[in-house]
Design an enzyme around this catalytic site. Structure first.
Site, PDB file in Angstrom:
ATOM      1  N   LYS A  60       0.837  -1.217   0.000  1.00 52.45           N
ATOM      2  CA  LYS A  60       0.000   0.000   0.000  1.00 52.45           C
ATOM      3  C   LYS A  60       0.864   1.256   0.000  1.00 52.45           C
ATOM      4  O   LYS A  60       0.355   2.370  -0.110  1.00 52.45           O
ATOM      5  CB  LYS A  60      -0.885   0.014   1.256  1.00 52.45           C
ATOM      6  CG  LYS A  60      -2.053  -0.951   1.206  1.00 52.45           C
ATOM      7  CD  LYS A  60      -2.634  -1.251   2.582  1.00 52.45           C
ATOM      8  CE  LYS A  60      -3.263  -0.128   3.295  1.00 52.45           C
ATOM      9  NZ  LYS A  60      -3.957  -0.564   4.540  1.00 52.45           N
ATOM     10  N   LYS A  70       2.463   2.270   2.611  1.00 53.54           N
ATOM     11  CA  LYS A  70       2.231   2.910   3.913  1.00 53.54           C
ATOM     12  C   LYS A  70       3.342   2.523   4.888  1.00 53.54           C
ATOM     13  O   LYS A  70       3.573   1.357   5.149  1.00 53.54           O
ATOM     14  CB  LYS A  70       0.886   2.454   4.491  1.00 53.54           C
ATOM     15  CG  LYS A  70      -0.142   3.560   4.457  1.00 53.54           C
ATOM     16  CD  LYS A  70      -1.356   3.257   5.287  1.00 53.54           C
ATOM     17  CE  LYS A  70      -2.040   4.564   5.630  1.00 53.54           C
ATOM     18  NZ  LYS A  70      -3.319   4.416   6.285  1.00 53.54           N
TER      19      LYS A  70
END
Ligand code: C2G
Length: 153
Positions: free
Chosen positions: A45, A47
């Site tokens: 992602k 992240k």
């Protein structure tokens, strides 16, 4: 009829925005399942998380209104999760609005308004600002406080 609700997220640095969302989901159904993104999936992602998966999952699992935590390994597992857990409702914050409409053929899809003025990235920025204060500035600030305290006696 009791409903099964599922949601997914990273839940890094757990905060009131996460809690409010989970409580609203709890109010929608009797069983709340939360897919917590694994560290590996967060890499996918893009992240960066501060708190590792096992701790993020343990915190979410400890919340009264959460009935089950499962690892979120990929974007593609939602449909099999919906089928495996006989999910009635998929819900997530409206920052994802429209992104998971493909699930509408299998369950209800709900996008809930995000809680304003709180985010993990915002918390990280505040922490960085706090930590970037030099020790000299902190010492000066404490000295000023000391003087003010004596003045006010
Ligand atoms: N959230 C919220 N209000 C905030 C911050 C987050 O309602 N102020 C919600 C998000 O909309 C999401 C959940 O809390 O529904 C978890 O947020 P994140 O941990 O940021 O999750 P995210 O990285 O968006 O992962 O497959 C879905 C993804 O895994 C979602």
């Amino acid at each position: 009829m009791e409903k099964t609700v599922i949601t997914y997220g990273t839940f890094d640095m757990f905060h009131i925005g996460h809690l409010k969302l989970l409580k609203r989901l709890d109010a929608m159904g009797a069983k709340l399942i939360v897919g917590v993104s694994t560290d590996e999936f967060n890499d996918v992602k893009g992240k960066k998380t501060l708190i590792p998966y096992d701790q993020r999952a343990a915190i979410v699992e400890a919340i009264d209104c959460v009935d089950m935590v499962i690892p979120e390994h990929s974007w593609d597992q939602k449909l099999s999760d919906v089928e495996q857990y006989s999910v009635d409702v998929f819900a997530i914050g409206d920052d994802w609005s429209g992104k998971f409409d493909f699930l509408k053929d299998y369950c209800e899809v709900v996008y809930l308004e995000r809680t304003k003025d709180i985010s993990t990235s915002g918390l990280k920025k505040s922490l960085t600002r706090l930590l970037s204060v030099s020790s000299e500035d902190l010492t000066n600030a404490f000295n000023v406080l000391d003087i003010l305290r004596k003045e006010l006696r």
